[in-house]
Scaffold this motif. Structure first.
Motif, PDB file in Angstrom:
ATOM      1  N   ALA A 168      -1.290   2.085   3.962  1.00 24.50           N
ATOM      2  CA  ALA A 168      -1.430   1.549   5.275  1.00 24.50           C
ATOM      3  C   ALA A 168      -2.947   1.227   5.643  1.00 24.50           C
ATOM      4  O   ALA A 168      -3.114   0.251   6.321  1.00 24.50           O
ATOM      5  CB  ALA A 168      -0.884   2.616   6.396  1.00 24.50           C
ATOM      6  N   ALA A 169      -3.799   2.167   5.137  1.00 20.91           N
ATOM      7  CA  ALA A 169      -5.148   2.057   4.981  1.00 20.91           C
ATOM      8  C   ALA A 169      -5.723   0.639   4.681  1.00 20.91           C
ATOM      9  O   ALA A 169      -6.430  -0.179   4.872  1.00 20.91           O
ATOM     10  CB  ALA A 169      -6.031   2.973   4.933  1.00 20.91           C
ATOM     11  N   GLU A 170      -5.030   0.456   3.309  1.00 20.34           N
ATOM     12  CA  GLU A 170      -5.414  -0.849   2.529  1.00 20.34           C
ATOM     13  C   GLU A 170      -4.944  -2.110   3.182  1.00 20.34           C
ATOM     14  O   GLU A 170      -5.468  -2.929   3.215  1.00 20.34           O
ATOM     15  CB  GLU A 170      -4.884  -0.494   0.984  1.00 20.34           C
ATOM     16  CG  GLU A 170      -5.272   0.299   0.313  1.00 20.34           C
ATOM     17  CD  GLU A 170      -4.745   0.542  -1.118  1.00 20.34           C
ATOM     18  OE1 GLU A 170      -5.193   1.405  -2.032  1.00 20.34           O
ATOM     19  OE2 GLU A 170      -3.686  -0.269  -1.270  1.00 20.34           O
ATOM     20  N   TRP A 171      -3.667  -2.062   3.872  1.00 18.84           N
ATOM     21  CA  TRP A 171      -3.272  -3.246   4.565  1.00 18.84           C
ATOM     22  C   TRP A 171      -4.134  -3.348   5.691  1.00 18.84           C
ATOM     23  O   TRP A 171      -4.670  -4.645   6.020  1.00 18.84           O
ATOM     24  CB  TRP A 171      -1.887  -2.846   4.948  1.00 18.84           C
ATOM     25  CG  TRP A 171      -1.028  -4.092   5.655  1.00 18.84           C
ATOM     26  CD1 TRP A 171      -0.409  -5.085   4.970  1.00 18.84           C
ATOM     27  CD2 TRP A 171      -1.221  -4.586   6.912  1.00 18.84           C
ATOM     28  NE1 TRP A 171       0.011  -6.053   5.988  1.00 18.84           N
ATOM     29  CE2 TRP A 171      -0.446  -5.909   7.243  1.00 18.84           C
ATOM     30  CE3 TRP A 171      -1.964  -3.920   8.252  1.00 18.84           C
ATOM     31  CZ2 TRP A 171      -0.447  -6.420   8.361  1.00 18.84           C
ATOM     32  CZ3 TRP A 171      -1.828  -4.884   9.444  1.00 18.84           C
ATOM     33  CH2 TRP A 171      -0.916  -6.048   9.448  1.00 18.84           C
ATOM     34  N   TYR A 172      -4.663  -2.529   6.492  1.00 22.19           N
ATOM     35  CA  TYR A 172      -5.371  -2.692   7.687  1.00 22.19           C
ATOM     36  C   TYR A 172      -6.727  -3.307   6.958  1.00 22.19           C
ATOM     37  O   TYR A 172      -7.365  -4.275   7.744  1.00 22.19           O
ATOM     38  CB  TYR A 172      -5.622  -1.589   8.711  1.00 22.19           C
ATOM     39  CG  TYR A 172      -4.487  -0.949   9.368  1.00 22.19           C
ATOM     40  CD1 TYR A 172      -3.671  -0.036   9.123  1.00 22.19           C
ATOM     41  CD2 TYR A 172      -4.014  -2.066  10.419  1.00 22.19           C
ATOM     42  CE1 TYR A 172      -2.586   0.281  10.271  1.00 22.19           C
ATOM     43  CE2 TYR A 172      -2.907  -1.844  11.272  1.00 22.19           C
ATOM     44  CZ  TYR A 172      -2.350  -0.593  11.195  1.00 22.19           C
ATOM     45  OH  TYR A 172      -1.096  -0.443  11.871  1.00 22.19           O
ATOM     46  N   PHE A 173      -7.273  -2.900   6.242  1.00 19.00           N
ATOM     47  CA  PHE A 173      -8.616  -3.141   5.661  1.00 19.00           C
ATOM     48  C   PHE A 173      -8.352  -4.476   5.204  1.00 19.00           C
ATOM     49  O   PHE A 173      -9.350  -5.503   5.591  1.00 19.00           O
ATOM     50  CB  PHE A 173      -9.091  -2.135   4.460  1.00 19.00           C
ATOM     51  CG  PHE A 173     -10.279  -2.901   3.739  1.00 19.00           C
ATOM     52  CD1 PHE A 173     -10.182  -3.178   2.387  1.00 19.00           C
ATOM     53  CD2 PHE A 173     -11.686  -2.642   4.506  1.00 19.00           C
ATOM     54  CE1 PHE A 173     -11.319  -3.840   1.721  1.00 19.00           C
ATOM     55  CE2 PHE A 173     -12.535  -2.991   3.732  1.00 19.00           C
ATOM     56  CZ  PHE A 173     -12.400  -3.761   2.493  1.00 19.00           C
ATOM     57  N   ALA A 174      -7.471  -4.924   4.475  1.00 17.36           N
ATOM     58  CA  ALA A 174      -7.256  -6.347   4.147  1.00 17.36           C
ATOM     59  C   ALA A 174      -7.084  -7.387   5.106  1.00 17.36           C
ATOM     60  O   ALA A 174      -7.415  -8.789   5.022  1.00 17.36           O
ATOM     61  CB  ALA A 174      -5.956  -6.644   3.336  1.00 17.36           C
ATOM     62  N   HIS A 175      -6.518  -6.929   6.483  1.00 18.81           N
ATOM     63  CA  HIS A 175      -6.680  -7.825   7.650  1.00 18.81           C
ATOM     64  C   HIS A 175      -7.530  -7.712   8.415  1.00 18.81           C
ATOM     65  O   HIS A 175      -7.824  -8.318   9.580  1.00 18.81           O
ATOM     66  CB  HIS A 175      -5.336  -7.522   8.320  1.00 18.81           C
ATOM     67  CG  HIS A 175      -4.212  -8.098   7.557  1.00 18.81           C
ATOM     68  ND1 HIS A 175      -3.625  -7.068   6.386  1.00 18.81           N
ATOM     69  CD2 HIS A 175      -3.352  -8.979   7.765  1.00 18.81           C
ATOM     70  CE1 HIS A 175      -2.427  -7.787   6.153  1.00 18.81           C
ATOM     71  NE2 HIS A 175      -2.324  -8.888   6.800  1.00 18.81           N
TER      72      HIS A 175
END
Length: 758
Positions: free
Chosen positions: A699-706
């Motif tokens: 989830a942290a990786e997804w938010y970082f990517a956006h």
């Protein structure tokens, strides 16, 4: 920029002339060094001093300023100004003659409703600047692609070769057509398979390339190409690049033969012929490599130098250096300003002489209340425009009236006041943010003798400061709400927006003092604010709200806009600025002396809008009304009310730091949603699909990517007590945290140059 182009072109012509005048009588090392002077002129856009020798004294370069008039768009007319913004009565003192300003000069300025197309100021200049930037980036792109492809080909086929007494690596590569040195930070010599078959040829080749290395020619190749990218439009610069490249090889041959010895000249020339790469191309000059030989045309001159053993003359060196000093004085200095000002004065005097008989003098009179019971009037003197529709303001007099007589107290010369212009300079760094047309924001006024050259345009000629104004050219009102009347002069029109220069009454000095230029100034007595509405292009209309503090410094307190353009993310926007404990005051004076020259309020509005766009893209929440402030680290803090800001009830932070020209700090995003704090209007409408099956790291990786901070791809992840440290493939580190209960994004910090230690 025109002066830069002219002086650089003249210097190229001079150096080319010196090159062909002296020919081989001048040492080739000296000939090559002459191009260093040209490179400095091409890369430094300013002149260092005034000089009567400057070539600019022979040419007249003026920037044409569009003449004020009535724009095509709907302007905010002075006739509609409330609370004392009244049309000014005009009394003609001289009549019967033709008006001083014709339609040709004024654009036929008339009353409200007259339609006259007036060109936007500097629109042509802005277009040319855009073309120049586009060409620069295109040329730089071609250079980058060409050398990247060449590097890939060379690296893919190279094999290390052991060469004794060579200070840099040597490789064999089938991708090179001729032996060369390639690379900026890690230069290396690249040989063809043919070169290693002859040991004597190998010795000559390595000696030649090591001479290039000692001359730092791999660095000068980059400088040469950079000059071409900046001056891509100038054929003289391309010519200079080709000639300097040739002189580079001649200087290298000269030093190589000095090391090899006179007996090696014939054999060296043969090797040069053996490795000839054929005719050079235009794009070949953009390749960042040095070669043993170039095209056949250049090869002829090099062979003549090798075989002919040309003699060098001290007299040629002395004369050449003297000419270089003269060329530098011609090209590196600016025109003598007194001469240009004298020419302008002569033309003005000649024009005034021709129009003297046709001039119509006018005096506009308006009463002012200065709070002491006395009667005062302002007399605005000027020339009547066509059909009494306007006039050119020459000066303003403050007179006290009593017993049928007038006593002059002050004479105000509008031309002695200048606006502090704003906007980024070339060395401002950061993300290249743009803050829009500076005239659409309030700007401080300064006496021209007290304002340095940082961000200031040339002072206008006398009489041209306020031109062809309508009958609402001056209005009297208590602008700063201190109980005394102030006055504002209309300073012209741009795109339908009327600019006013405001003068405030100073009761201690008993004088009117220049204050601010405010577009479309309207006094709102009920709110105690000054409104400045502006019609932009593409259907955008904005209103800035200002107030004066006790020191008569103008603060921006609110910004609203309506955007009718198709696809606008925020059709309406309402931002209130709260000057809480940590906030910077929303005044441009805070920004004086920086590279932005007093553009703080523009940056504040820009950053607030940018932060709201990023919030919408990340969460899906669209906030078109909020309160905010900016601190000295460029951190934008949002709350629902100014009371929330004062109480630190902040639901969204976005820190930009040095990227936006503020103090150095790590960029960051911090969000508190309505599921976390009660005072937040933010809802995470956008969440990872299948988040319930995700781990916290995913989830942290997804938010970082956006997020707006992402740069590069994640290569390594470290979890430290719930905080995820991401390392990306560009060598940067980022810290990401999630809210433990909601698993929503809490914060993103970065980039860090090394692993962050808390």
């Amino acid at each position: 920029m025109i002066e830069w182009i002219v002086t650089a072109s003249v210097l190229i012509v001079f150096v080319t002339g010196i090159r062909y005048l002296f020919g081989s009588r001048l040492a080739f090392r000296v000939r090559y060094a002459l191009w260093l002077v040209v490179a400095v002129r091409l890369l430094v856009p300013v002149s260092f001093a005034e000089s009567s020798l400057s070539v600019l004294n022979l040419v007249q370069i003026q920037e044409k300023v569009s003449e004020p008039g009535t724009g095509d768009g709907e302007s905010i007319s002075p006739r509609r100004a409330a609370n004392g913004n009244k049309p000014l009565p005009v009394e003609n003192k001289v009549s019967g003659a033709s008006p001083a300003y014709s339609r040709r000069e004024t654009g036929e300025v008339g009353s409200a409703g007259t339609e006259n197309a007036i060109p936007a100021r500097f629109s042509g200049k802005s277009f040319l600047a855009g073309v120049w930037l586009a060409g620069t980036f295109l040329t730089a792109g071609v250079v980058g692609i060409m050398n990247r492809q060449y590097r890939r080909k060379v690296y893919a086929s190279r094999k290390r070769y052991c060469a004794a007494d060579c200070r840099i690596p040597v490789y064999i590569s089938k991708a090179v057509d001729t032996p060369c040195m390639f690379g900026l930070f890690r230069p290396a010599v690249y040989l063809t398979p043919k070169a290693i078959r002859n040991s004597k040829a190998m010795r000559y080749v390595l000696c030649h390339e090591m001479t290039h290395y000692r001359h730092l020619d791999h660095i000068w190749a980059v400088v040469r190409v950079f000059c071409i990218c900046v001056h891509w439009f100038n054929p003289l610069v391309w010519l200079a690049a080709g000639l300097s490249r040739q002189d580079c090889e001649l200087a290298c041959d000269e030093d190589t033969l000095a090391e090899l010895g006179e007996g090696e000249r014939i054999f060296y020339g043969r090797i040069l012929l053996d490795f000839s790469a054929g005719e050079s191309s235009l794009l070949g000059g953009l390749q960042l490599s040095t070669a043993v030989s170039g095209g056949k045309r250049q090869l002829k001159e090099r062979l003549m130098m090798i075989v002919g053993r040309p003699k060098k003359y001290i007299s040629a060196l002395t004369a050449g250096l003297a000419l270089v000093l003269l060329c530098s004085a011609v090209a590196f200095t600016g025109r003598v300003e007194g001469k240009v000002e004298g020419d302008i004065a002569d033309r003005q005097e000649e024009r005034d002489g021709k129009e003297q008989d046709a001039a119509v003098e006018s005096v506009a009179i308006v009463s002012v209340n200065l709070g002491d019971g006395e009667k005062y009037v302002l007399k605005v003197r000027g020339e009547v425009g066509e059909e009494n529709k306007g006039y050119l303001i020459r000066g303003v007099e403050l007179n006290r009236v009593g017993d049928g007589e007038e006593e002059n107290l002050q004479i105000i010369h509008p031309e002695k006041v200048s606006v502090l212009h704003t906007g980024q300079t070339e060395n401002s760094g950061g993300s290249g943010m743009s803050f829009g047309a500076e005239s659409l924001y309030a700007k401080p006024l300064y006496m021209t003798e007290n304002l340095d050259n940082n961000g200031k345009s040339a002072s206008p000629e006398a009489g041209e400061w306020v031109s062809a104004a309508s009958d609402g050219a001056v209005f009297v009102a208590d602008v700063n709400f201190d109980g005394y009347d102030d006055f504002c002069l209309q300073a012209g029109r741009e795109d339908g927006n009327v600019l006013y220069y405001c003068y405030l009454w100073n009761p201690e000095e008993k004088q009117f003092v220049p204050s601010y230029m405010i577009p479309n100034a309207q006094v709102n007595r009920e709110e105690g604010l000054i409104e400045s509405a502006t019609e932009h292009k593409d259907g955008l209309r904005s209103v800035k709200y200002y107030r004066f503090d006790g020191d008569n410094i103008l603060h921006m307190v609110r910004y609203t806009e309506e955007n009718n353009s198709p696809g606008a993310i925020f059709p309406t926007l309402d931002l209130t600025y709260g000057e809480s404990f940590y906030a910077l005051p929303a005044v441009d004076e805070w920004d004086l002396g920086t590279v932005y020259g007093g553009a703080l309020t523009e940056r504040m509005v820009f950053l607030a809008k940018q932060a709201l766009y990023e919030l919408y893209e990340l969460t899906g929440t669209k906030l078109d009304k909020a309160c905010f402030f900016v601190d000295n680290f460029g951190c934008v803090s949002f709350g629902q009310t100014t009371a929330d800001l004062d109480a630190s009830r902040i639901f969204y932070y976005r820190c930009y730091g040095a990227e936006a020209g503020f103090e150095e700090c790590v960029q960051s995003i911090t969000i508190f949603s309505e599921r976390v704090v009660w005072y937040s209007p933010v809802t995470f409408w956008q969440v990872p699909e299948g988040i319930d099956e995700m781990t916290d790291q995913q989830a942290a990786e997804w938010y970082f990517a956006h997020s707006g901070l992402k740069s590069g791809e994640i290569t390594e992840v470290v979890n430290i007590a719930g905080e995820y440290i991401f390392e990306t493939d560009n060598g940067k580190y980022y810290a990401v945290q999630l809210e433990p209960k909601t698993r929503e994004l809490s914060s993103v910090y970065g980039p860090y140059d090394s692993f962050p230690v808390h």
